[in-house]
Design an enzyme around this catalytic site. Structure first.
Site, PDB file in Angstrom:
ATOM      1  NE  ARG A 225      -4.383  -1.625   0.295  1.00  0.00           N
ATOM      2  CZ  ARG A 225      -4.270  -2.158  -0.546  1.00  0.00           C
ATOM      3  NH1 ARG A 225      -3.367  -2.851  -1.622  1.00  0.00           N
ATOM      4  NH2 ARG A 225      -4.907  -3.947  -0.709  1.00  0.00           N
ATOM      5  CG  HIS A 273      -3.355  -1.439  -6.731  1.00  0.00           C
ATOM      6  ND1 HIS A 273      -3.920  -0.847  -6.188  1.00  0.00           N
ATOM      7  CD2 HIS A 273      -3.306  -2.677  -6.436  1.00  0.00           C
ATOM      8  CE1 HIS A 273      -4.262  -1.783  -4.290  1.00  0.00           C
ATOM      9  NE2 HIS A 273      -4.036  -2.475  -4.621  1.00  0.00           N
TER      10      HIS A 273
END
Ligand code: NDP
Ligand code: OXD
Length: 310
Positions: A225, A273
């Site tokens: 993250r 991502h």
């Protein structure tokens, strides 16, 4: 009784077809077409979308359509008491993630960018590269994803060390646990791969101090993250020559704003991502199996520990 998809970013029709192939008599609903709220027994969630959960008095299961649950934990107060939250643990995601981590590691170690630059200049040059067993790779997070990436990297011949919260035992990997071991863990690493869940303990973990604990020339890989890295500290550590660069699948704000310095930095490579994508075809059977367990009153699998946050 019904299963409701309340994820605004999910193609509900695609998931409905797959679920109904697994459970033919399933009443699958897609928000905002909720119908009678008393019918809803299970909810599929991804992204911030938990406001409506309080309206479902018969809710017995919440399934996150991702491996990470920080998006749900950010709204923990909206999770009805006693309703279990499950997450994805999917071999297809694990395989994709391991592949991506190997790619990021090899691109750095085998100097892909340097060779590409030489290629463009039509130069037939040889650059120094390290021998695998002289190279140390540190994997932060030894769970489903870090556990597999570290296994494959160790099998490729690297010296691999893994860091987790609680003790782990592995024959192929040197294991460390707890924050007090982090400096010792990071010190010899040529490549540091982050596969930690985002929690209050791991937010901003990669910062000026911890970059300082890494050896000169280390390369940082983040597939977990974005909020685990302090962006300005990373740029400063690379610009000072202490770190050699970074490969980042995840960022603080996604998509990354146009003016973010990561776009322009010559030693930073970003991805959108995409290291491990959720593949509905491979994920539906495990959620459907949990749905059947819930209907049979059996304990669910892949349940998140809400107090631990992952
Ligand atoms: P797991 O829960 O299986 O593993 C988490 C690991 O991190 C465990 O080893 C755990 O320790 C360790 N850990 C957690 N907190 C700490 C801490 N404070 N200090 C040290 N170690 C800690 O998660 P997964 O492997 O399934 O996924 C990891 C993350 O990857 C997800 O949370 C998500 O954010 C990210 N992800 C990214 C994707 C992408 O496409 N970029 C796709 C999927 C996931 P312990 O073993 O002691 O519990
Ligand atoms: C996940 C992700 O957590 O895609 O599944 O990052």
């Amino acid at each position: 009784m019904a299963l409701l998809c309340i994820s605004p970013q999910t193609n509900g029709e695609e998931w409905r077809d797959l679920f109904c192939a697994e459970i033919p008599d399933l009443d699958f609903r897609i928000a905002p077409e909720i119908g009678n709220p008393e019918d809803i027994e299970a909810a599929l969630v991804w992204g911030r979308s938990l406001d409506s959960l309080k309206d479902f008095p018969n809710l017995k299961m919440i399934a996150s359509l991702g491996a990470g649950v920080d998006h749900v934990m950010a709204e923990r107060h909206l999770i009805p008491k006693g309703v279990p939250l499950t997450r994805l643990i999917d071999p297809a995601m694990t395989a994709q993630m391991t592949e991506w981590c190997v790619m990021a590691t090899l691109n750095h170690l085998r100097r892909w960018d340097d060779y590409r630059a030489l290629h463009r200049q039509r130069r037939w040059d040889e650059l120094a590269v390290p021998i695998p067993w002289d190279t140390t790779i540190g994997v932060l997070g030894m769970g489903e994803l870090g556990g597999d990436a570290s296994r494959v990297l160790a099998a490729m011949g690297y010296q691999v060390r893994g860091w987790s919260r609680s003790p782990r035992e592995r024959d192929d990997i040197t294991c460390f646990h707890g924050h007090e071991t982090l400096q010792e863990f990071l010190a010899p690493c040529d490549v540091v791969i982050c596969l930690l869940p985002l929690t209050p303990e791991t937010e901003d973990l990669l910062n000026a101090e911890t970059f300082g604990w890494m050896k000169r020339g280390a390369h940082v890989v983040n597939a977990a993250r974005g909020r685990q890295i302090v962006d300005a500290d990373l740029i400063a550590a690379i610009d000072s020559g202490h770190l050699s660069g970074a490969t980042l699948d995840v960022q603080r704000a996604e998509p990354m704003p146009d003016d973010h310095p990561f776009w322009y930095h010559p030693r930073i490579m970003t991805f959108a991502h995409v290291a491990a994508l959720t593949v509905p075809r491979t994920c539906v059977p495990q959620i459907a199996a949990n749905y059947r367990r819930m209907k049979a009153g059996q304990p669910l699998e892949n349940v998140v520990d809400l107090d631990r946050g992952y």
